[in-house]
Every structure is written in C-alpha cells, then in structure tokens.
Design a protein around this motif. Structure first.
Motif, PDB file in Angstrom:
ATOM      1  N   GLY A   1       0.820  -1.206   0.000  1.00 59.67           N
ATOM      2  CA  GLY A   1       0.000   0.000   0.000  1.00 59.67           C
ATOM      3  C   GLY A   1       0.846   1.245   0.000  1.00 59.67           C
ATOM      4  N   THR A   2       0.179   2.378  -0.032  1.00 59.85           N
ATOM      5  CA  THR A   2       0.909   3.634  -0.117  1.00 59.85           C
ATOM      6  C   THR A   2       1.791   3.845   1.103  1.00 59.85           C
ATOM      7  N   VAL A   3       1.336   3.351   2.235  1.00 59.28           N
ATOM      8  CA  VAL A   3       2.150   3.539   3.425  1.00 59.28           C
ATOM      9  C   VAL A   3       3.424   2.718   3.312  1.00 59.28           C
ATOM     10  N   GLN A   4       3.253   1.453   2.926  1.00 62.35           N
ATOM     11  CA  GLN A   4       4.404   0.568   2.881  1.00 62.35           C
ATOM     12  C   GLN A   4       5.394   0.974   1.798  1.00 62.35           C
ATOM     13  N   ALA A   5       4.888   1.633   0.764  1.00 62.45           N
ATOM     14  CA  ALA A   5       5.757   1.932  -0.369  1.00 62.45           C
ATOM     15  C   ALA A   5       6.538   3.227  -0.183  1.00 62.45           C
ATOM     16  N   ARG A   6       6.562   3.731   1.048  1.00 64.02           N
ATOM     17  CA  ARG A   6       7.241   4.992   1.236  1.00 64.02           C
ATOM     18  C   ARG A   6       8.759   4.862   1.144  1.00 64.02           C
ATOM     19  N   SER A   7       9.274   3.692   1.389  1.00 61.70           N
ATOM     20  CA  SER A   7      10.714   3.511   1.253  1.00 61.70           C
ATOM     21  C   SER A   7      10.983   2.140   0.671  1.00 61.70           C
ATOM     22  N   LYS A   8      12.211   1.945   0.220  1.00 61.56           N
ATOM     23  CA  LYS A   8      12.558   0.640  -0.349  1.00 61.56           C
ATOM     24  C   LYS A   8      12.436  -0.451   0.700  1.00 61.56           C
TER      25      LYS A   8
ATOM     26  N   ARG B   1       6.986  -7.969   0.798  1.00 60.01           N
ATOM     27  CA  ARG B   1       5.652  -8.502   1.023  1.00 60.01           C
ATOM     28  C   ARG B   1       5.644  -9.229   2.363  1.00 60.01           C
ATOM     29  N   ALA B   2       4.416  -9.566   2.799  1.00 53.08           N
ATOM     30  CA  ALA B   2       4.307 -10.352   4.013  1.00 53.08           C
ATOM     31  C   ALA B   2       4.828 -11.762   3.735  1.00 53.08           C
ATOM     32  N   VAL B   3       5.398 -12.380   4.751  1.00 53.25           N
ATOM     33  CA  VAL B   3       5.930 -13.739   4.570  1.00 53.25           C
ATOM     34  C   VAL B   3       5.155 -14.702   5.471  1.00 53.25           C
ATOM     35  N   LEU B   4       5.045 -15.940   5.004  1.00 53.07           N
ATOM     36  CA  LEU B   4       4.317 -16.952   5.767  1.00 53.07           C
ATOM     37  C   LEU B   4       5.258 -17.581   6.797  1.00 53.07           C
ATOM     38  N   LYS B   5       4.778 -17.608   8.045  1.00 49.75           N
ATOM     39  CA  LYS B   5       5.577 -18.245   9.093  1.00 49.75           C
ATOM     40  C   LYS B   5       4.647 -19.061   9.971  1.00 49.75           C
TER      41      LYS B   5
ATOM     42  N   PRO C   1      -4.085 -18.675   6.913  1.00 50.87           N
ATOM     43  CA  PRO C   1      -3.159 -18.011   7.835  1.00 50.87           C
ATOM     44  C   PRO C   1      -3.759 -16.755   8.461  1.00 50.87           C
ATOM     45  N   ALA C   2      -3.342 -16.503   9.683  1.00 56.41           N
ATOM     46  CA  ALA C   2      -3.705 -15.247  10.336  1.00 56.41           C
ATOM     47  C   ALA C   2      -2.808 -14.147   9.768  1.00 56.41           C
ATOM     48  N   LEU C   3      -3.166 -12.924  10.023  1.00 56.35           N
ATOM     49  CA  LEU C   3      -2.321 -11.801   9.604  1.00 56.35           C
ATOM     50  C   LEU C   3      -1.766 -11.159  10.865  1.00 56.35           C
ATOM     51  N   VAL C   4      -0.442 -11.075  10.956  1.00 54.44           N
ATOM     52  CA  VAL C   4       0.177 -10.562  12.177  1.00 54.44           C
ATOM     53  C   VAL C   4       1.266  -9.553  11.838  1.00 54.44           C
ATOM     54  N   SER C   5       1.625  -8.758  12.843  1.00 53.40           N
ATOM     55  CA  SER C   5       2.761  -7.850  12.649  1.00 53.40           C
ATOM     56  C   SER C   5       3.723  -8.024  13.818  1.00 53.40           C
TER      57      SER C   5
ATOM     58  N   MET D   1       0.853 -21.990  14.399  1.00 56.36           N
ATOM     59  CA  MET D   1      -0.252 -21.522  13.558  1.00 56.36           C
ATOM     60  C   MET D   1       0.311 -20.768  12.340  1.00 56.36           C
ATOM     61  N   PRO D   2      -0.207 -21.056  11.146  1.00 61.46           N
ATOM     62  CA  PRO D   2       0.298 -20.318   9.973  1.00 61.46           C
ATOM     63  C   PRO D   2      -0.113 -18.843  10.045  1.00 61.46           C
ATOM     64  N   CYS D   3       0.843 -17.981   9.821  1.00 61.96           N
ATOM     65  CA  CYS D   3       0.567 -16.538   9.901  1.00 61.96           C
ATOM     66  C   CYS D   3       1.305 -15.820   8.769  1.00 61.96           C
ATOM     67  N   MET D   4       0.651 -14.849   8.197  1.00 62.38           N
ATOM     68  CA  MET D   4       1.326 -13.951   7.268  1.00 62.38           C
ATOM     69  C   MET D   4       1.910 -12.823   8.116  1.00 62.38           C
ATOM     70  N   VAL D   5       3.235 -12.722   8.085  1.00 60.40           N
ATOM     71  CA  VAL D   5       3.904 -11.712   8.917  1.00 60.40           C
ATOM     72  C   VAL D   5       4.296 -10.533   8.054  1.00 60.40           C
ATOM     73  N   GLU D   6       3.903  -9.363   8.508  1.00 62.00           N
ATOM     74  CA  GLU D   6       4.307  -8.160   7.777  1.00 62.00           C
ATOM     75  C   GLU D   6       5.823  -8.048   7.799  1.00 62.00           C
ATOM     76  N   ASP D   7       6.347  -7.432   6.768  1.00 62.70           N
ATOM     77  CA  ASP D   7       7.790  -7.293   6.639  1.00 62.70           C
ATOM     78  C   ASP D   7       8.394  -6.617   7.877  1.00 62.70           C
ATOM     79  N   ALA D   8       9.324  -7.328   8.511  1.00 64.53           N
ATOM     80  CA  ALA D   8       9.934  -6.781   9.723  1.00 64.53           C
ATOM     81  C   ALA D   8      10.943  -5.679   9.410  1.00 64.53           C
ATOM     82  N   GLU D   9      11.513  -5.730   8.183  1.00 62.53           N
ATOM     83  CA  GLU D   9      12.522  -4.736   7.801  1.00 62.53           C
ATOM     84  C   GLU D   9      11.844  -3.502   7.216  1.00 62.53           C
ATOM     85  N   ARG D  10      10.903  -2.994   7.946  1.00 63.03           N
ATOM     86  CA  ARG D  10      10.128  -1.896   7.385  1.00 63.03           C
ATOM     87  C   ARG D  10      10.648  -0.543   7.873  1.00 63.03           C
TER      88      ARG D  10
END
Lengths: 365, 49
Positions: A13-20, A25-29, A65-69, A102-111
C-alpha cells in the motif's frame, strides 16, 4: 485510481511503499500461538471458539493463515485471526501440541521506522482488522462499529496522504454494502441515544428501528426509551412513527388557516440548507413499507441527496494500563456483586473476580 | 457498575495481554484466566447494559 485497501493486505500500500525497506511482502511463518498477542482494537465478539477448534481439528490444522505484525521480543500482534488463535490455544491446552504452530502472514519486519511511519502502519493495521473480517458473521452492532471505525481511520489516514474518492463510498465498497446503508450507520452512531445503542448491541432492536429512532430528537428518544422500559415491549417501526407524530407541533388542518387568518398570500420562508453537523438527521424520510402483521421486513434508503460527509471522529489512542486497571476494578466489584445475585453461577463469578484481581495487579505492577 | 462500553471490552483485552506476557504468571494460569476474561467479555458485550 481509487483507494485500494486490498493493497494494504499485500503489503504494498501507499504507506508501505514509502521507502525501499517497506516494499517487501508479508511472509508466511508458523508461529507458536503463545507468541500471538490479541489486538486491543479487535471489537468483534469471540463466540463459538469450541466449534472452530473442532473444525480446525477436522481440517488437520488452521488452513487460512492469520495476519500478524512483529512486536519485537518474538511476539506478534494479531491483525486478523483472533478466533483462530483462541481455538488453537484451546487445542494446545488439551494437549494437542500439533496445533501449537499456527500459519501466519507476517508483515515485513525490515520496514521503515519513525513516528510517522509507525502511526501510518498502526492506521493500516486497524483498517486491515476490519477489512479482513469480511467473512465473519456480524451483528448489526458490529456493522455500525465497522463503518464508524473505518471512517475514523480513513479520515486519520487522509491527514497523511491523499485518498481519492468519497469516504462513504470507500467504506461501502470495503464493507460490501451501499453508501446509503453507510449513511444509516452514521446516523445511528451520531444521533442514537446510548440506551438504544445498548439495545442495538444486545440485538433487542434491529438496524431499521435503530435508524428510524436516530432520526428523532434526543429528548424524544429519551422519552421513548423510558416508555419502553416501562412496557418492556419490543420496539417496532410503528412505535417510532407514533413517537415522531407525538413530537411534531400541532398545526391546524389544511385550509383552516386561510379561512381564519387570510394568510393565503403569505409565502413561507424557503427551507434552510442543512448545516454540516446536521448530517442525515435533517433528511426527510420515505414511508416504510409495513406488512399486515406490523412486523418490519425492510426499510427504505434515505431520500436523495445523500447525507453530507461527517466530520472525522478522533481515533482512539491505545489504552493505558492504568486506565484499563481502573475500568477493571469497577468490573471486579460487579463480579463480586453477581456472586450473591446468581447463586447458580457463583463459582464462575468468583473465578472471574479472581482473574480480574490478578489482571489488575499485573497491570499496575 | 457503570455502563459497559467498548472501553470496558478493550480494557479486558489489555488485561489478558498483561497476564499472558507477564513472566511472574505461570502460562497455564494465564491461559485459564484468559478464558475467564474472554467469556466475561462476550457476556458483557451481549447482556449487560
């Protein structure tokens, strides 16, 4: 191109795309359910956990998967998947360790880091919490809350960046409803008195009655609520119409004024344009179809033009532990009172009071 | 008790998080308390004015 909330779910999204750094993307863990932290912004009910646990068992595990941060320290905040988390926890508690991960989509930690990025991310997470719960069975109250919160979040997001399109339309698209229905939710949120809001939350009244009640002046609503408490009868749209009629000032029958005052030539002043704060309340209503048995089957869309956009509500800050402790102290006293009132459930109320006491101590530690 | 609001329900979530991630509280104990508080939360949301 319109605002695409789905892009938030892809981590692009626009928020996430503010920097490289934020373009990942979110990763499955597979994450230990004990490390998943519920979001305090999750206002949905957590019912039927046991049924969900049985389904998960039948399916051989959580399939969606759940969505987590990431929160740091190996913990993750749940954005979507609160019921799945509780159901998995229940299975683990029963000794079924296979469900611990539990399978979860994790937002990019290197944000991207920083106060503004963090605030925007918090807004996006809250938006996702609502938009990713589309499949859940919702009460009318849930729907009003969804629309209200989504509006506040979008308005808050607009302070940071341009979001094309009308807020009401965006909300309608995201919640799978119509802008007119969102207008009704807004009216309920803004104008319905607390007593009737509680009844809506408790499903004692439906959305159509709640909306019509919200169109009445507040003092009339208070009188109506008092009448309902006395009669203990369910509220119907016919009741609302009666209260509306009772509240209207008496006017002489058509023609009488002309005969007695000779004021036929007087031109009534033009209606004043609605002010910004009047919202949907000033809109006239169409008559609602009533079946012969008097029960309500549907209610009409508000008359055009559509209600004006409301002013944004301030978004709630995360609750401070001290404030939570104060609220829970009150609740603990209530549980202790219920001990004496519901003798059959005394043990449950005692356990709840104990749990609250430990929680309050933990919050104040 | 005053009226139950969304703040009451939020306070209960804050409480369960404090219990679960508190090193001084045994995870099993935290788990059983969480169940109790989640049950209370659901009941309050539905039944208490």
């Amino acid at each position: 191109m319109g605002f695409d909330i789905m892009s938030l779910q892809k981590g692009r999204g626009t928020v996430q795309a503010r920097s490289k750094a934020d373009e990942g993307r979110a990763v499955l863990k597979y994450i230990d359910v004990e490390d998943l932290v519920p979001s305090e912004d999750n206002f949905y009910s957590m019912s039927a956990i046991e049924e969900l646990a049985s389904l998960i068992e039948l399916s051989g595990g959580v399939k969606q998967p759940a969505l987590v941060s990431p929160m740091g320290g190996g913990k993750y905040k749940v954005i979507a998947g609160h019921r799945r988390r509780l159901a998995s926890l229940q299975l683990v508690k029963q000794g079924k360790e296979a469900y611990r991960k539990m399978p979860c989509m994790v937002e990019d930690a290197e944000r991207e880091q920083g106060p503004e990025a963090d605030e925007l991310r918090a807004i996006d997470e809250a938006i996702l919490l609502i938009t990713t719960n589309g499949q859940r069975e919702k009460t009318d109250w849930d729907k009003v809350q969804e629309a209200t919160r989504l509006r506040a979040l979008l308005e808050k997001k607009r302070r940071f960046e341009k979001i094309p399109g009308e807020t009401r339309k965006i909300i309608a698209e995201q919640l799978g409803t119509t802008p007119a229905q969102v207008g009704r939710y807004d009216s309920i949120e803004k104008h319905l008195i607390p007593a009737f809001k509680t009844w809506l939350e408790q499903e004692k009244i439906g959305i159509s009655v709640a909306y019509e009640l919200s169109m009445l002046p507040e003092d009339v609503q208070e009188i109506a609520a008092e009448e309902c408490r006395e009669t203990r009868a369910p509220v119907t749209l016919e009741d609302v119409r009666r209260w509306k009629r009772d509240a209207e000032p008496w006017t002489p029958p058509a023609g009488a004024e002309q005969e007695t005052t000779g004021a036929a030539e007087e031109v009534p002043p033009p209606p004043l344009p609605p002010t910004e704060n009047e919202g949907v309340r000033t809109e006239p209503t169409k008559p609602t179809p009533m079946p012969p048995d008097g029960k309500i089957v549907d209610f009409p869309a508000p008359s055009s033009p559509p209600p004006a956009e409301d002013t944004p509500r301030p978004e709630k800050e995360p609750m401070h532990k001290r404030m939570a402790a104060n609220i829970l102290e009150d609740l603990q006293m209530y549980c202790e009172e219920m001990l004496g009132i519901e003798a059959g459930q005394a043990e449950t109320w005692m356990e709840r009071a104990d749990a609250l006491a430990v929680a309050i101590a933990a919050l104040r530690r | 008790m005053g009226k139950v609001t969304i703040e009451t329900l939020r306070a209960l979530v804050v409480a369960t998080n404090s219990l679960r991630f508190n090193p001084a509280i045994d995870p099993d104990t935290a788990d059983s308390y969480e169940r109790l508080l989640v049950g209370l939360r659901d009941e309050l949301a539905k039944e208490i004015e």
